[in-house]
Design a protein around this motif. Structure first.
Motif, PDB file in Angstrom:
ATOM      1  N   SER A  92      66.580  44.142  56.665  1.00 14.73           N
ATOM      2  CA  SER A  92      66.731  43.313  55.477  1.00 14.73           C
ATOM      3  C   SER A  92      66.109  43.998  54.267  1.00 14.73           C
ATOM      4  CB  SER A  92      66.064  41.962  55.736  1.00 14.73           C
ATOM      5  OG  SER A  92      66.268  41.101  54.675  1.00 14.73           O
ATOM      6  N   SER A 148      61.335  48.369  52.460  1.00  8.17           N
ATOM      7  CA  SER A 148      60.074  48.443  51.724  1.00  8.17           C
ATOM      8  C   SER A 148      59.275  47.153  51.868  1.00  8.17           C
ATOM      9  CB  SER A 148      60.327  48.771  50.254  1.00  8.17           C
ATOM     10  OG  SER A 148      61.314  47.934  49.733  1.00  8.17           O
ATOM     11  N   ALA A 149      59.971  46.021  51.938  1.00  6.89           N
ATOM     12  CA  ALA A 149      59.241  44.766  52.159  1.00  6.89           C
ATOM     13  C   ALA A 149      58.546  44.809  53.512  1.00  6.89           C
ATOM     14  CB  ALA A 149      60.183  43.572  52.088  1.00  6.89           C
ATOM     15  N   ARG A 180      61.709  40.601  44.957  1.00  2.06           N
ATOM     16  CA  ARG A 180      63.048  40.532  45.549  1.00  2.06           C
ATOM     17  C   ARG A 180      63.279  41.672  46.534  1.00  2.06           C
ATOM     18  NH1 ARG A 180      66.725  37.080  43.526  1.00  2.06           N
ATOM     19  NH2 ARG A 180      68.463  38.338  44.229  1.00  2.06           N
ATOM     20  N   ASP A 181      62.835  42.877  46.160  1.00  5.29           N
ATOM     21  CA  ASP A 181      63.107  44.011  47.032  1.00  5.29           C
ATOM     22  C   ASP A 181      61.970  44.301  47.994  1.00  5.29           C
ATOM     23  OD1 ASP A 181      65.571  44.442  46.060  1.00  5.29           O
ATOM     24  OD2 ASP A 181      64.983  45.943  44.593  1.00  5.29           O
ATOM     25  N   GLU A 182      60.756  43.888  47.638  1.00  2.00           N
ATOM     26  CA  GLU A 182      59.626  44.335  48.437  1.00  2.00           C
ATOM     27  C   GLU A 182      58.812  43.198  49.022  1.00  2.00           C
ATOM     28  OE1 GLU A 182      57.320  47.004  46.082  1.00  2.00           O
ATOM     29  OE2 GLU A 182      58.776  48.603  46.420  1.00  2.00           O
ATOM     30  N   GLY A 183      59.183  41.953  48.717  1.00  2.00           N
ATOM     31  CA  GLY A 183      58.331  40.882  49.194  1.00  2.00           C
ATOM     32  C   GLY A 183      59.042  39.931  50.136  1.00  2.00           C
ATOM     33  N   ILE A 184      60.245  39.500  49.730  1.00  2.00           N
ATOM     34  CA  ILE A 184      60.917  38.448  50.475  1.00  2.00           C
ATOM     35  C   ILE A 184      62.142  39.048  51.156  1.00  2.00           C
ATOM     36  CG2 ILE A 184      62.457  37.662  48.624  1.00  2.00           C
ATOM     37  CD1 ILE A 184      61.558  34.790  49.414  1.00  2.00           C
ATOM     38  N   PHE A 185      62.505  38.531  52.319  1.00  2.00           N
ATOM     39  CA  PHE A 185      63.730  38.991  52.958  1.00  2.00           C
ATOM     40  C   PHE A 185      64.870  38.112  52.462  1.00  2.00           C
ATOM     41  CE2 PHE A 185      60.413  40.068  56.150  1.00  2.00           C
ATOM     42  CZ  PHE A 185      60.462  41.433  55.939  1.00  2.00           C
ATOM     43  N   LEU A 186      65.652  38.656  51.516  1.00  4.14           N
ATOM     44  CA  LEU A 186      66.628  37.844  50.790  1.00  4.14           C
ATOM     45  C   LEU A 186      67.675  37.223  51.701  1.00  4.14           C
ATOM     46  CD1 LEU A 186      67.208  40.151  47.719  1.00  4.14           C
ATOM     47  CD2 LEU A 186      65.999  37.978  47.753  1.00  4.14           C
ATOM     48  N   GLY A 231      67.003  34.407  49.412  1.00  2.00           N
ATOM     49  CA  GLY A 231      67.647  34.648  48.133  1.00  2.00           C
ATOM     50  C   GLY A 231      68.122  33.393  47.428  1.00  2.00           C
TER      51      GLY A 231
END
Lengths: 342, 530
Positions: free
Chosen positions: A201, A204-205, B368-374, B428
């Motif tokens: 998914s 990087s996260a 959006r890109d590095e914290g949460i799994f959209l 998302g």
């Protein structure tokens, strides 16, 4: 809304939700009826068993590939890896080791080679497409070198996984069922599975959350290699012979099954059950075409068309679902993130 | 007058470039307005039965800057996409210079409408010059587009936006801020009569931001109609003549900027009175929770700082000063030297997993890109870092689904994440503020001792911002040590016990809240001395 209407709507929502997750069930049933209408022999018990046996190798290899694609990777080397396993089994292990030990050793060997793919993807930063394009040639080359491009007949002692019958069920079906169920379980219900989905998914996260990203990547290619070996053991049992072109191009069929099953090539979305349905559809098409006497030259055309048609129509159940549950959707600011299923 | 202090602050904020006080736009001095540039009448748009925009009516005159304000989800982006021709209205009329809006982006360009999207839409492997002139490439010879000529023709537009990099650079080699400037230059190259800006300054540094705001004023003065969408109230007060406020898809206010105050605007946007300013912070404890000694890597040098239990340590600085890099080095995401201690115990270097075990949590800048799994259920983001405690058979890694669901639900409850579609909905689908709360809860589930936040309120609307501030104050009062990185000086000043200022990869000064003000921060950040 009145109570019965609401409950009807809930039932409808569930059914459509399920079909929305697996739109292939509808397509599979449709194909099944079409072939049955043309050729009554198609729906006999023996042919259904036949279809399952034919699908088994693809089911097993596809399960492994699903793990890889779920991380956003791809494995072009799966066919070559299977050939490598077969080559080692037929030319070196056989005769030196007891048959059962030789059989068990093969998936271990392919697992080790598969994890080499994983190491390159995880730690050398090379895209999976390039890593496995290279290893495809290396693996096939090693296999060719070991067999000196000869063909081998597999002795009966090594054919149990293809020819055997366990509790009255053909061994390939049993093995494929175990692999698919176990694979689906691992992907959905275990920490490893969750990490696979997380890495796919957003890599990087996942890294920022302290997940062992490199380890997860090596693990999925190792699983892919392991299951390629298992698939090969079943396939050899069925074929009874190894020749130099064995499983050449099989990687494309595997990827077709994975994509047909709804797993996103970008990673993060999809699952093993979808791949299994994709593999069954491909096999049903092939089996049905054979039984209805279609020209073998059109098989590839039909496969390609089925893949495109499936991808083009796969949005339909989703759209229907979002229409049904529109009262629950959040108002979204941008239409580009429009309503979606999960 | 509040309005004037704000204007002044904006100027102080952008010291020392501009010294002339740019007072509120004088309505009498505006260029003569020949009719209406863009006219929306009763415009409605819905998606799948959900109405995003309901009966919106407003107009923009030539030579006027209209700001479109509202919380996330208010319908601003839909309006932008309707005017920009990306969406068609379900009903209502949009007229451009008294003619019906033509369909499609190309037709609109001919009508003189340019939209500068927040998401950058450039071709990364083409040069800056080619990107700027992309819509006019047809005018050049079809066999040989001379690079020299392209560069010559693109240069004036690039100069106008203050882009100081060679036009032959590939866009892929630019920073986000630079790419945003190219995007604006590209819009100018179309010779527009109407320009829609969608948060053009969110990725720019101070100097670039100032340049873009000046450019908007220039455009206005030459008779261009401007629709300006932005979250920064400072910017709205600085450049707009009129503010159209949206809430829940409808226009709830259309007022001359002159007649608004900051609080009356916030109230219009949120629909209720906001709690005044920043929450009160309690006195921090004595124990040192985080001690950073001589941390250096490729980007930062010799970072030394201490954060006490219950203390919020703000980290200010210009874009590129190394604040994010310092946080990444402390958390172990880069290869750094030096030591980091949490409550007196050294943390293994360059290993984020060790940092997490030691009690450090890091909420990254790009949620959006590095914290949460959209694309995954919200639940999975919530539990991903604390999954080890939610296993049934730890050896096999089997997840206890009941425990996981319960944990996710209680986490969401604690920070009052409002997920209308439930925790199984995709990450998302949440608004920015709720996404940030999900990321925060994710980290709080590890019971951290030290919380590092990088731009926690960027792109979040006013109401959600206030809520994040209250949460941070509460966490500090529960003796969590917080390192707060922010580009908004006001936020750092309002939410920190102490403030460290970074410049050129170094921590150049630390101020107590009582002695700090914007002027001092700016002076330190731009390399000056106190």
């Amino acid at each position: 809304m009145t109570a019965p209407a609401r409950s009807n709507r809930n039932v409808l929502r569930r059914v459509v939700g399920f079909l929305g997750e697996y739109p292939l069930i509808v397509a599979g049933l449709l194909l099944f009826f079409v072939f049955a209408a043309i050729q009554p022999h198609f729906i006999t018990g023996s042919n259904v068993v036949n279809i399952l046996i034919q699908a088994s190798v693809l089911l097993i290899a596809g399960t492994g590939a699903t793990f890889i694609v779920m991380t956003g990777g791809i494995d072009l080397s799966v066919g070559a890896l299977m050939f490598l396993g077969a080559a080692i089994l037929s030319s070196t292990l056989f005769g030196v080791l007891p048959p059962l030990v030789a059989l068990l050793l093969v998936p271990i060997v392919t697992m080790i080679f598969g994890s080499l793919n994983g190491l390159a993807v995880a730690y050398a930063g090379v895209p999976a497409m390039i890593v496995t394009l290279a290893s495809l040639q290396v693996f096939r080359g090693i296999g060719g070198h070991v067999t000196e491009q000869r063909s081998f007949i597999i002795p009966d002692g090594l054919r149990v996984a293809g020819e055997g019958n366990w509790l009255g069920i053909p061994a390939p079906i049993v093995i494929a069922a175990i692999v698919v169920i176990l694979g689906a379980y691992v992907l959905r219900r275990t920490r490893l599975g969750r990490f696979v989905q997380a890495v796919g998914s957003s890599r990087s996260a996942a890294a920022n959350a302290g997940l062992p990203v490199g380890w997860v990547l090596v693990a999925v290619y190792a699983i892919g290699g392991l299951l390629a070996g298992v698939a090969m053991v079943v396939q050899l049992g069925r074929l009874g012979a190894v020749q130099p072109t064995l499983d050449s191009g099989f990687e494309l069929t595997v990827i077709t099954a994975v994509v047909l099953g709804g797993t996103s090539l970008d990673g993060g979305r999809g699952g093993v059950i979808g791949t299994a349905l994709g593999a069954l559809i491909l096999t049903i098409v092939e089996n049905g075409l054979v039984l209805t006497g279609a020209s073998p030259y059109i098989f590839d055309i039909v496969r390609g068309v089925v893949l495109l048609a499936a991808l083009l129509t796969s949005g339909a159940p989703r759209r229907l679902l979002s229409w049904i549950k529109r009262d629950r959707e959040e108002v979204l600011d941008t239409p580009l993130n429009g309503p979606s299923l999960h | 007058m509040l309005h004037h202090t704000l204007t002044f602050r904006t100027i102080a904020f952008s010291l020392p470039k501009k010294v002339i006080l740019n007072d509120a736009p004088d309505p009498d001095n505006a260029p003569e307005t020949g009719g209406v540039a863009v006219d929306l009448r009763n415009v409605t748009k819905s998606f799948g039965g959900v109405s995003a925009v309901r009966g919106v009516t407003f107009a923009i005159a030539p030579g006027e800057v209209v700001a479109l304000a509202g919380e996330n989800g208010a319908g601003k982006s839909t309006i932008k996409n309707l005017i920009g021709g990306i969406l068609r209205a379900d009903s209502g009329d949009i007229n451009v210079f008294d003619a019906p809006q033509s369909s499609g982006v190309a037709g609109l360009r001919a009508q003189g409408v340019s939209t500068i999207h927040q998401e950058i839409s450039l071709f990364p492997h083409l040069s800056v010059a080619e990107n700027v002139l992309i819509n006019r490439l047809g005018q050049y010879s079809s066999f040989n587009v001379s690079q020299r000529r392209l560069i010559r023709d693109a240069t004036p537009y690039l100069e106008r936006v203050g882009a100081h990099f060679p036009p032959s650079t590939l866009v892929a080699d630019l920073s986000t801020g630079q790419a945003q400037l190219v995007e604006i230059a590209k819009a100018l190259a179309d010779d527009p009569r109407v320009v829609v800006f969608d948060e053009p300054t969110s990725s720019l540094n101070l100097a670039e931001r100032e340049r873009v705001l000046t450019l908007v004023e220039d455009l206005r003065d030459t008779g261009v109609a401007v629709l300006y969408i932005g979250h920064s109230l400072d910017e709205i007060f600085r450049i707009s003549d009129r503010v159209v406020v949206m809430r829940d898809g409808a226009v709830v206010g259309d007022e001359a900027t002159f007649d608004l105050t900051r609080s009356s605007l916030e109230q219009l946007m949120v629909g209720r009175e906001l709690a005044e300013g920043y929450p009160a912070l309690e006195k921090p404890g004595e124990t040192i929770a985080l001690r950073v000694r001589a941390v250096s890597d490729d980007f930062v040098h010799d970072i030394e700082l201490e954060v006490h239990e219950g203390e919020i340590f703000g980290l200010a600085g210009l874009m590129g000063a190394g604040r994010t890099e310092a946080a990444r080095a402390i958390f172990g995401l880069s290869t750094a030297t030096g030591t980091v201690e949490v409550q007196g115990r050294a943390v293994r270097r360059n290993d984020p997993r060790a940092a997490i075990r030691a009690g450090i949590a890091f909420v990254t800048e790009d949620r959006r890109d590095e914290g949460i799994f959209l694309e995954r259920p919200i639940r999975e983001t919530l539990t991903v870092v604390s999954l080890d405690g939610l296993l049934r058979v730890p050896f096999l890694g089997l997840i206890d689904r009941k425990a996981e669901r319960a944990a996710a639900a209680s986490q969401a409850e604690t920070l009052r994440v409002s997920a209308r579609a439930g925790l199984e909905a995709q990450g998302g689908s949440l608004s920015g503020g709720n996404q940030q709360k999900v990321v925060l809860s994710k980290w709080l589930s590890t019971n951290p001792r030290v919380l590092i936040l990088d731009e926690p309120t960027r792109g979040i609307d006013v109401g959600a911002k206030a809520e994040i501030y209250r949460i941070l104050a509460r966490l500090a009062s529960e003796s969590l040590a917080i390192l707060l990185i922010s580009s908004e000086m006001e936020e750092v000043l309002g939410m920190s016990h102490r403030i460290g200022v970074m410049s050129g990869g170094r921590l150049v000064g630390t101020l107590d809240r009582a002695e700090a003000d914007q002027a001092k921060l700016i002076r330190l950040a731009t390399g000056g001395a106190l």
